[in-house]
Design an enzyme around this catalytic site. Structure first.
Site, short mmCIF file in Angstrom:
data_model
loop_
_atom_site.label_atom_id
_atom_site.label_comp_id
_atom_site.label_asym_id
_atom_site.label_seq_id
_atom_site.Cartn_x
_atom_site.Cartn_y
_atom_site.Cartn_z
N LEU A 33 0.82 -1.22 0.00
CA LEU A 33 0.00 0.00 0.00
C LEU A 33 0.85 1.27 0.00
O LEU A 33 1.88 1.33 0.65
CB LEU A 33 -0.93 0.00 1.22
CG LEU A 33 -1.80 -1.25 1.37
CD1 LEU A 33 -2.69 -1.11 2.61
CD2 LEU A 33 -2.65 -1.50 0.14
N HIS A 37 -3.57 4.25 -1.99
CA HIS A 37 -4.49 3.35 -1.27
C HIS A 37 -4.96 3.99 0.03
O HIS A 37 -6.13 3.89 0.40
CB HIS A 37 -3.78 2.04 -0.91
CG HIS A 37 -3.28 1.25 -2.06
ND1 HIS A 37 -1.95 1.14 -2.37
CD2 HIS A 37 -3.95 0.51 -2.99
CE1 HIS A 37 -1.80 0.36 -3.42
NE2 HIS A 37 -2.99 -0.03 -3.83
#
Ligand code: PAF
Length: 281
Positions: A33, A37
């Site tokens: 991530l 995100h």
């Protein structure tokens, strides 16, 4: 940060939250991530009582010569990122949990997947839609969050959600960029320092295209020519596509009008990067 590996564990947690009358947001990811995100998780945490994040490198959306094995993975880092952004639960299944033996049912879409990435990655969107549909059925969220960076994915998910009556609201979130304009992507980690510098040509070229439209250009071919010439000025860049399409149906347009997606895919070295902008006239 609670991480669960099975569909049953997600269902148990979601049913507890539902009994408490809580709303549920969902952010599907393939992990590794980054701030892009996290912006989706933050939005979900703002708009829902609880947020579920899936971390699953979905094998069925990768073609035979794509980067399934090389795709970066780091669950410990992802746990910290989800926690920091306000997520509540990570679903991190094994492929066998999602795809039991004799798995033979797919969500297949047409129209929005004919061009752009769909033209060069034939099974990709079938894999994306199938896993997202399964995840929707597992998490049963009120809202699900997708980045506009994957604009064709967003249009395609909106389409199957509408066509197949999935009871979920799809929320689009803006592209998050590095300070030099490069769109954040887990695949940016593949770039060596020279390639990383060269990669800024994607956003620079799109900006030139956007400026041309803002100055009154409506001929899609001319906008494509401006972007193409700029991309070609970077020796490390190899164009996969430069397209101007309507954002709803992902079909080519000759004249720019309404909600238009200008999308590019470019190899920088061996790494294929995508970027885009949407303009509404
Ligand atoms: O955008 C992605 O990361 C993936 O395509 C998604 C939506 C998580 C499905 O695997």
């Amino acid at each position: 940060m609670k991480v669960v590996k099975t569909i049953q564990e997600v269902r148990n947690q979601v049913s507890i939250w539902r009994k408490e009358g809580l709303s549920i947001g969902f952010v599907p990811t393939m992990g590794y991530l980054h701030e892009g995100h996290q912006s989706l998780i933050r939005k979900s945490a703002e708009q829902n009582d609880r947020t579920v994040v899936s971390v699953f490198v979905n094998p069925i959306q990768f073609g035979p010569n794509e980067d399934l094995e090389a795709y970066p993975r780091d669950l410990e880092r992802d746990k910290a990122a989800v926690e920091e952004a306000g997520g509540d639960l990570i679903f991190n299944p094994e492929p066998s949990e999602m795809y039991p033996n004799h798995f033979t049912s797919f969500i297949d879409t047409t129209e929005t997947t004919e061009l752009l990435c769909g033209a060069v990655r034939p099974i990709h969107f079938r894999g994306v839609c199938t896993v997202v549909g399964k995840l929707f059925n597992i998490v049963l969220p009120d809202r699900a969050y997708f980045g506009q960076k994957d604009a064709q994915q967003l249009a395609t998910i909106r389409r199957f959600v509408r066509d197949l009556n999935f009871p979920v609201e799809v929320i689009a979130c803006p592209i998050v960029r590095e300070s030099d304009g490069l769109a954040k992507s887990s695949r940016n980690t593949y770039l060596n320092p020279a390639e990383r510098q060269a990669a800024v040509i994607l956003s620079k070229s799109l900006n030139l295209g956007r400026e041309a439209i803002e100055q009154g250009e409506r001929d899609a071919k001319k906008v494509i020519a401006v972007i193409t010439a700029s991309l070609q000025s970077e020796p490390l860049a190899r164009i996969d596509y430069v397209e101007v399409v309507d954002f709803e149906n992902i079909q080519r347009v000759e004249r720019i009008a309404g909600e238009t997606l200008v999308a590019i895919a470019v190899y920088i070295g061996k790494t294929r990067l995508i970027d885009n902008f949407v303009i509404t006239l």
